[in-house]
Scaffold this active site. Structure first.
Site, PDB file in Angstrom:
ATOM      1  N   THR A 145      -5.068   2.400  -3.057  1.00  0.00           N
ATOM      2  CA  THR A 145      -3.721   2.795  -3.486  1.00  0.00           C
ATOM      3  C   THR A 145      -3.473   4.174  -2.919  1.00  0.00           C
ATOM      4  OG1 THR A 145      -4.309   4.039  -5.470  1.00  0.00           O
ATOM      5  CG2 THR A 145      -4.227   1.661  -5.680  1.00  0.00           C
ATOM      6  N   CYS A 146      -2.306   4.764  -3.220  1.00  0.00           N
ATOM      7  CA  CYS A 146      -2.062   6.075  -2.636  1.00  0.00           C
ATOM      8  C   CYS A 146      -2.962   7.138  -3.260  1.00  0.00           C
ATOM      9  CB  CYS A 146      -0.589   6.458  -2.714  1.00  0.00           C
ATOM     10  SG  CYS A 146       0.172   6.098  -4.276  1.00  0.00           S
ATOM     11  N   PRO A 155       1.884   2.432 -15.011  1.00  0.00           N
ATOM     12  CA  PRO A 155       1.569   1.007 -15.117  1.00  0.00           C
ATOM     13  C   PRO A 155       1.229   0.308 -13.799  1.00  0.00           C
ATOM     14  CG  PRO A 155       3.934   1.337 -15.249  1.00  0.00           C
ATOM     15  CD  PRO A 155       3.320   2.678 -15.041  1.00  0.00           C
TER      16      PRO A 155
END
Lengths: 422, 271
Positions: free
Chosen positions: A50-51, A116
């Site tokens: 993910t980032c 989330p």
């Protein structure tokens, strides 16, 4: 013996430039998994990118080797010397790895605690691992547990409650005033990232017409087109105050754009329908005196920041409850993991005994040439029966559920006594 | 003794609603709601039994009158709760009903010799309609209080305990409006029934009885409030304050007039 190992880097250990360099797209992830699959050191694998993090979750018999494989692969695939990122890497094994995965999925390890998206990103990563068939018994079980834990943390704690961004805090506040945004008209004065984000939130919550006022009419028209709204001239603002419900202001103006006197006359004409001003500009655009008029509410950027800070504190408090849920889950996972160990240990033990018996029988029979085939079989049966009888009690002890705490001790002792790990 | 069972149900419901207020678990709110429903059913049965037993509508002493008051508040609340889903309002309604019932239980329940006036249908309609109206106004007052709390939290930018737990201003405002509308319709209907009854019994519609005068004042106040809302849009804070003042006047009309002033309504609140 198989162990769960997690290796990677995240926003706490690596700067964004490094994370960018090491980020994997979905296609690249598939390639990586293929490589890991072929490595003898790695039995199961999945890759989360993910980032804010790049992490490899593995089941391996040889942690050092597996870690080296991943490092070398990263370095070759991303064209980056190992020394560039080695210091940012962390390696968790066993319970630590399990806890880390649970915490990440529950958003306890996120930059913004409680956000989330991370759970969805892990689900996607797991889907890729399934489609590439790189997940096995261990990772399947671990991931299903992870999803369960993450859901529990989200539903049993307030970790995801309340907004932690300025624009979202404004929207949440609006909901306390209007209940629903359906049919509520929004006026955006000026432009700016936060203001535009707030408008987008409102549109997603089914707000009504969007009006855009800009000193440069041309810019207003362009922005209005983006929101499928209507541009009005800056001088028209007063007139439109009668019709709009939410005003978001973000201009560079040194003076108030909307003053108290302007609004005062409007309230009656609006038949007291509430007016909500969101002032994101510094210096302020909206006269704070408006907040004292009936049925009109003004929040400036400092007010909103205050809300965000409070909410952030709330989330951090809730995160402690989340940690407890994670701790519980780690313990229950360990029980499962250990019960899984028992069977292979018993099998390995029996295999070792059988190998010894076979070797010894072979040696003995070479000197006893006069025995018939029936005699050979009888000797074989006898040794098998002996192995069975000898292993009967130890097997029962290892399989019994009576002493969970000691199980790993017995297993460890068994493996050491019979040198099963070689 | 049935009144104690009813009170226990109402008190348990109150506890449920307070647990909901503090712990924010929906299960408490549902429990509170169903306990209130159970209390209301028992209460209805008790009043019905009393009605059949004595042969007239049970409003001939203060005990019975207060019991009917509690019963109508509970009933009206259940209807509004079902219609508007304003869950937190139970925190106001359940204790209110409980208090009214506890006070009712404190007064002796000795039957008075009544001259058969309580058998008249118009009287029953008059009493029930007025009480339903007043119960609605009581709820409007509660909603008004909640509105003021929430508005204060938003205006002062101090988002504490209540801000998180109370619903939007819009929902509070519409619920309050609906309460007042219902209350006003029922009060009007009840007063008309009272006039018809007065005409039948005393031969005149209006007899300048203090209760009549104060009821008239109450009616005018709510009429003015509704009028202002429809014409110039009196809503929000001002409407909430008016709902609270209106209910204070009702309390005076209901109790103060009977105890402080004389009049032909007095005998209903005899001890």
């Amino acid at each position: 013996m198989l162990d769960i190992v997690l290796m990677g880097l995240n926003h706490k250990t690596a700067p964004v430039t490094l994370r960018e360099c090491l980020a994997f797209s979905e296609d690249e992830t598939s390639v990586a998994l293929k490589v890991f699959q072929e490595s003898p050191a790695i039995t199961e694998a999945m890759l989360i990118s993910t980032c804010n993090r790049v992490e490899v979750l593995m089941a391996t018999r040889d942690t050092t080797n597996a870690a080296d494989t991943v490092k070398v692969f990263f370095s070759e695939f991303k064209n980056l010397p190992v020394s560039e990122f080695e210091k940012s890497l962390y390696i968790h094994e066993g319970d630590d790895a399990v806890r880390h995965v649970f915490r990440v999925a529950s958003s306890l390890d996120s930059m913004v605690v409680g956000e989330p998206q991370i759970l969805g990103q892990i689900k996607t990563a797991y889907q890729i691992a399934i489609s590439k068939k790189t997940s096995g018994v261990l990772l399947n079980k671990l991931l299903h547990r992870t999803f369960f834990v993450a859901k529990r943390v989200r539903s049993e704690t307030g970790i995801g409650d309340h907004a932690v961004s300025i624009s979202y805090a404004a929207v949440e506040l609006g909901r306390k005033i209007f209940g629903t945004f359906e049919g509520k008209k929004v006026l955006l004065i000026g432009a700016g990232e936060m203001a535009e984000l707030a408008v987008e939130h409102l549109i997603r919550n089914r707000a009504g017409d969007i009006l855009v006022a800009n000193r440069t009419f041309k810019n207003g028209v362009a922005l209005a087109r983006r929101f499928k709204g209507q541009a009005i001239r800056f001088e028209e603002i007063t007139g439109f105050l009668e019709h709009v419900d939410i005003i978001i202001s973000s201009t560079g103006s040194p003076d108030y754009v909307v003053t108290r006197d302007q609004v005062k006359g409007i309230i009656r004409r609006r038949r007291n329908r509430p007016l909500f001003f969101i002032d994101i500009a510094v210096p302020r655009d909206i006269d704070p005196g408006i907040n004292r008029l009936t049925n009109s509410y003004v929040y400036d950027i400092d007010d909103l920041k205050g809300i965000v800070d409070e909410n952030m504190e709330d989330r951090n408090r809730e995160a402690i409850k989340g940690e407890r849920i994670v701790d519980e889950a780690v313990i229950s996972f360990r029980h499962w993991f250990e019960s899984l160990d028992v069977i292979p240990t018993i099998v390995e033990l029996r295999n070792k005994m059988e190998d010894i018996a076979k070797g010894e029988i072979k040696k003995t029979l070479q000197t006893l040439k006069h025995l018939s085939d029936d005699d050979h079989e009888a000797i074989g049966r006898m040794t098998n029966a002996m192995i069975k009888k000898i292993l009967h009690d130890p097997t029962l002890l290892l399989k019994s559920n009576g002493h969970h705490q000691n199980k790993s001790v017995y297993l460890d002792a068994t493996r050491k006594l019979f040198k099963l790990d070689e | 003794m049935e009144i104690f069972i009813v009170i226990i149900f109402y008190l348990l419901s109150t506890i449920g609603y307070f647990a909901y207020l503090f712990l924010q678990k929906d299960v408490f709110q549902q429990t509170g709601f169903y306990l209130l429903v159970a209390g209301f059913c028992c209460h209805t049965a008790a009043i019905g039994f009393r009605f059949i037993q004595s042969g007239h509508f049970p409003v001939n002493n203060l005990h019975e009158v207060l019991s009917i008051v509690g019963w109508t508040i509970a009933g009206v609340f259940l209807v509004f709760q079902y219609r508007f889903q304003l869950k937190v309002l139970g925190v106001y309604a359940a204790p209110l009903v409980s208090i009214v019932m506890v006070i009712a239980a404190k007064f002796p329940n000795a039957p008075h010799q009544m001259n058969n006036i309580l058998n008249n249908l118009w009287l029953v309609v008059h009493v029930v309609a007025v009480f339903i109206g007043e119960a609605s106004f009581a709820l409007a007052c509660g909603v008004g209080l909640l509105y003021l709390l929430q508005e204060h939290a938003i205006k002062s930018k101090k988002h504490g305990f209540f801000f998180r737990r109370l619903p939007s201003l819009e929902l509070l405002d519409t619920t309050g409006y609906a309460c007042i509308l219902t209350g006003f319709a029922m009060l009007t209907f009840g007063l008309i029934a009272g006039f018809v009854y007065a005409k039948a019994v005393w031969g005149r519609f209006w007899s300048w009885d203090p209760k009549e005068i104060w009821s008239g004042i109450t009616w005018l106040l709510y009429a003015a409030l509704l009028h202002q809302r429809l014409t110039v849009g009196w809503r929000g804070r001002r409407a909430a304050i008016m709902a609270i003042i209106g209910f204070a006047i009702i309390l005076f009309t209901f109790l103060g007039v009977n105890f402080l002033l004389q009049g032909h309504h007095g005998e209903f609140t005899k001890l």
